[in-house]
Write a protein that holds these residues in place. Structure first.
Motif, PDB file in Angstrom:
ATOM      1  N   ARG A   1      48.705  95.247  73.265  1.00 25.67           N
ATOM      2  CA  ARG A   1      49.306  94.207  72.910  1.00 25.67           C
ATOM      3  C   ARG A   1      49.807  93.340  74.071  1.00 25.67           C
ATOM      4  O   ARG A   1      50.404  92.444  73.726  1.00 25.67           O
ATOM      5  N   GLN A   2      50.833  94.069  74.662  1.00 17.12           N
ATOM      6  CA  GLN A   2      51.199  93.213  75.820  1.00 17.12           C
ATOM      7  C   GLN A   2      49.891  93.835  76.870  1.00 17.12           C
ATOM      8  O   GLN A   2      50.340  95.423  77.018  1.00 17.12           O
ATOM      9  N   PHE A   3      50.414  93.120  77.615  1.00 15.37           N
ATOM     10  CA  PHE A   3      48.208  93.775  78.574  1.00 15.37           C
ATOM     11  C   PHE A   3      48.713  92.048  79.493  1.00 15.37           C
ATOM     12  O   PHE A   3      49.670  91.229  79.770  1.00 15.37           O
ATOM     13  N   HIS A   4      47.626  92.157  81.095  1.00 12.00           N
ATOM     14  CA  HIS A   4      48.584  90.681  81.638  1.00 12.00           C
ATOM     15  C   HIS A   4      46.621  90.471  82.455  1.00 12.00           C
ATOM     16  O   HIS A   4      46.412  90.555  82.232  1.00 12.00           O
ATOM     17  N   GLN A   5      47.101  89.154  81.975  1.00 15.37           N
ATOM     18  CA  GLN A   5      46.158  88.405  82.648  1.00 15.37           C
ATOM     19  C   GLN A   5      46.277  87.499  84.341  1.00 15.37           C
ATOM     20  O   GLN A   5      47.568  87.360  84.278  1.00 15.37           O
ATOM     21  N   ILE A   6      45.233  87.078  84.792  1.00 17.07           N
ATOM     22  CA  ILE A   6      45.335  85.557  85.760  1.00 17.07           C
ATOM     23  C   ILE A   6      44.432  84.783  85.271  1.00 17.07           C
ATOM     24  O   ILE A   6      43.634  85.086  84.884  1.00 17.07           O
ATOM     25  N   GLY A   7      44.652  83.825  86.013  1.00 15.95           N
ATOM     26  CA  GLY A   7      43.787  82.649  84.891  1.00 15.95           C
ATOM     27  C   GLY A   7      44.372  81.097  86.213  1.00 15.95           C
ATOM     28  O   GLY A   7      45.480  81.473  86.629  1.00 15.95           O
ATOM     29  N   ALA A   8      42.899  80.756  86.082  1.00 14.90           N
ATOM     30  CA  ALA A   8      43.145  80.032  86.960  1.00 14.90           C
ATOM     31  C   ALA A   8      43.032  77.714  85.948  1.00 14.90           C
ATOM     32  O   ALA A   8      42.641  78.694  85.092  1.00 14.90           O
ATOM     33  N   GLU A   9      44.013  77.112  86.011  1.00 12.11           N
ATOM     34  CA  GLU A   9      43.587  75.935  85.202  1.00 12.11           C
ATOM     35  C   GLU A   9      43.713  75.113  86.592  1.00 12.11           C
ATOM     36  O   GLU A   9      43.855  73.918  87.049  1.00 12.11           O
TER      37      GLU A   9
ATOM     38  N   ALA B   1      41.769  86.195  83.089  1.00 12.76           N
ATOM     39  CA  ALA B   1      40.520  87.482  82.908  1.00 12.76           C
ATOM     40  C   ALA B   1      41.533  88.199  83.158  1.00 12.76           C
ATOM     41  O   ALA B   1      42.919  88.135  83.135  1.00 12.76           O
ATOM     42  N   GLY B   2      41.023  89.729  82.509  1.00 11.01           N
ATOM     43  CA  GLY B   2      42.426  89.972  81.710  1.00 11.01           C
ATOM     44  C   GLY B   2      42.357  91.444  83.164  1.00 11.01           C
ATOM     45  O   GLY B   2      41.166  92.337  83.486  1.00 11.01           O
ATOM     46  N   VAL B   3      43.778  91.410  83.359  1.00 11.02           N
ATOM     47  CA  VAL B   3      43.837  93.181  84.634  1.00 11.02           C
ATOM     48  C   VAL B   3      43.759  94.173  84.195  1.00 11.02           C
ATOM     49  O   VAL B   3      43.049  94.883  85.672  1.00 11.02           O
ATOM     50  N   GLU B   4      44.180  94.589  82.905  1.00 10.58           N
ATOM     51  CA  GLU B   4      43.555  95.807  82.548  1.00 10.58           C
ATOM     52  C   GLU B   4      42.175  96.104  82.682  1.00 10.58           C
ATOM     53  O   GLU B   4      41.757  97.381  83.287  1.00 10.58           O
ATOM     54  N   ARG B   5      41.108  95.035  82.128  1.00 13.40           N
ATOM     55  CA  ARG B   5      39.699  95.088  81.672  1.00 13.40           C
ATOM     56  C   ARG B   5      39.434  95.630  83.312  1.00 13.40           C
ATOM     57  O   ARG B   5      38.916  96.243  84.152  1.00 13.40           O
ATOM     58  N   LEU B   6      39.870  94.206  84.429  1.00 15.01           N
ATOM     59  CA  LEU B   6      39.447  94.937  85.396  1.00 15.01           C
ATOM     60  C   LEU B   6      40.022  96.195  86.678  1.00 15.01           C
ATOM     61  O   LEU B   6      38.973  96.568  87.093  1.00 15.01           O
TER      62      LEU B   6
END
Length: 414
Positions: A122-130, A306-311
């Motif tokens: 429910r709380q997760f982390h992302q890295i991202g680029a725009e 991208a999902g940091v937990e998944r990575l």
RNA sequence: GCGGGUAUAGCUCAGUUGGUUAGAGCAUCUGGUUGUGGUCCAGAGGGUCGUGGGUUCGAGCCCCAUUACUCGCCCCA
């Protein structure tokens, strides 16, 4: 076992877990900077409209997964479920619309009220680029190249594949949507209950249904690529040529549909088999209509998250922790001098661990557990002679070194 | 929101058809070593058996409920 639990779907991150997260963030931040992207941090919550109006009224995220609450002033705010809407909002509210092209990257927590599962919290982390204000396909290629490079940098490219599709421009999408709805309505009776519902809310979603009955129908459905107009076709071709030019492999997947309404043209996902149902590790696409929809000038945009937990779950070995130097006063009377010496060594850049209490044996044990490379032993004798006993913990060899010469003697272990 | 599985020590897990005082390994602590860690030896502490109810002479074990975790569906990073 305590009954005090973190709130469902949230986790405490420490030790190796947080090191994995940091590794992902750090490698990505360095690489993004290398591509000329600058970091942005937007608030963790925004006015509810920022998400509700942009993500699409029918998406699950908006209809049932947002953490929305009212402030004391009566304003409705929402914990951000994703990063793009906030960046787009900042682009408008910070008056950046004249400064395109702009390249941003970010990392941070996101919140969605879903049933937790492996790789889903429910709380997760992302890295991202725009990338904002680049309407041409070279923007798509660059952003995808950054994604691909990030995964390679993390040594994950081995079990991850890039899937690519085009959702076309608005005109193409409208045209395809119409024929698809028409076709699916003809088979309405044979569709699964879920897909009948999708037909109402988001017909494109029926394309990647996992129901065998649905799959059978979908096989003969009109295909998206056939309904792309010339502009969309040329654009998609240019993106593919660009990727080929860089040697980035991809698989076309005409049923790849992004969940959020603001996407157009390029849609892509990096997926893996290794995470069960949550195979998507990084995903993004072009969102040329978003900024205008939010009240800004028409501005092209493309990005990914991208999902940091998944990575983090996919990372193999972490680099070893640095090995400290253990400071070991033999008795209480040596505490003060040990502290002073530790302070001096730390100021010169050494990694010093000083046990807080206990006899010498205990402190040696601690030094061993921390994988210290060297122990600095200071007792009565040493103080008298202004020396320190330097013990190599791997070999057990030890010798005495004048306190004044410690820095140069320890230079190897800095 | 819907379905399956699981819940015993800090961690990983045993626990027979329901039967005396619930076990092991690892970890922790103490001692062998009052100025020397890792290895070894001896010992110790640590459990309302997730929670609540029920069946029974008797429940860690059976039944019901509940919570958490977990896997899948939906959806998504």
């Amino acid at each position: 076992m305590s009954s005090l639990q973190p709130v469902r779907g949230t986790h405490d991150l420490m030790f190796d877990d947080i090191r994995r997260h940091r590794l992902v963030q750090a490698k990505f931040a360095a690489l993004a900077a290398h591509y000329g992207y600058s970091e942005i941090t937007t608030p963790i919550f925004e006015a509810t409209d920022v998400f509700a109006r942009t993500l699409g009224d029918t998406t699950d995220i908006v209809t049932k997964e947002m953490y929305t609450f009212e402030t004391k002033g009566g304003e409705s705010v929402t914990l951000r479920p994703e990063g793009t809407a906030g960046v787009a909002r900042a682009f408008i509210s910070e008056g950046l619309t004249q400064q395109t092209p702009l390249k941003f990257f970010y990392h941070g927590p996101m919140f969605r009220h879903e049933r937790p599962q492996k790789g889903r919290q429910r709380q997760f982390h992302q890295i991202g680029a725009e990338l904002l204000g680049v309407p041409g396909p070279q923007g798509d290629v660059e952003v995808i190249a950054l994604a691909d490079h990030t995964l390679r940098e993390l040594n994950l490219s081995g079990h991850i594949t890039l899937e690519l599709n085009s959702l076309g421009d608005t005109e193409s999408r409208a045209a395809y949507r119409a024929v698809l709805i028409d076709f699916l309505f003809g088979h309405r009776e044979k569709l699964s209950a879920e897909s009948r519902e999708r037909l109402e809310k988001n017909p494109l979603r029926v394309l990647d249904s996992k129901e065998p009955a649905d799959k059978e129908i979908v096989v003969s459905a009109p295909r998206f690529p056939d309904y792309l107009n010339q502009t969309s076709r040329d654009f998609f071709k240019a993106v593919q040529d660009g990727l080929n030019n860089l040697g980035i492999f991809f698989k076309l997947n005409s049923s790849l549909v992004r969940g959020l309404d603001y996407y157009s043209h390029t849609a892509f996902e990096f997926t893996t088999e290794a995470l069960g149902a949550q195979g998507t590790v990084l995903a993004g696409g072009r969102y040329d209509g978003l900024i205008k929809q939010m009240g800004g000038p028409p501005t092209a945009g493309i990005g990914w998250a991208a999902g940091v937990e998944r990575l983090a779950m996919l990372l193999s070995d972490l680099p070893p922790l640095p090995r400290p130097i253990a400071m070991i006063p033999v008795g209480e009377s040596e505490d003060a001098i040990a502290q002073k010496l530790s302070h001096r060594l730390r100021n010169s850049g050494f990694n010093i661990d000083i046990g807080y209490s206990g006899n010498m044996g205990k402190r040696m044990k601690r030094a061993n557990k921390l994988n210290a490379r060297v122990a600095l032993i200071i007792g009565e004798d040493e103080v008298k002679q202004s020396v320190v006993t330097v013990r190599q913990l791997d070999s057990g060899e030890q010798s005495r070194v004048a306190m004044a010469d410690l820095e140069s003697h320890l230079d190897l272990y800095r």
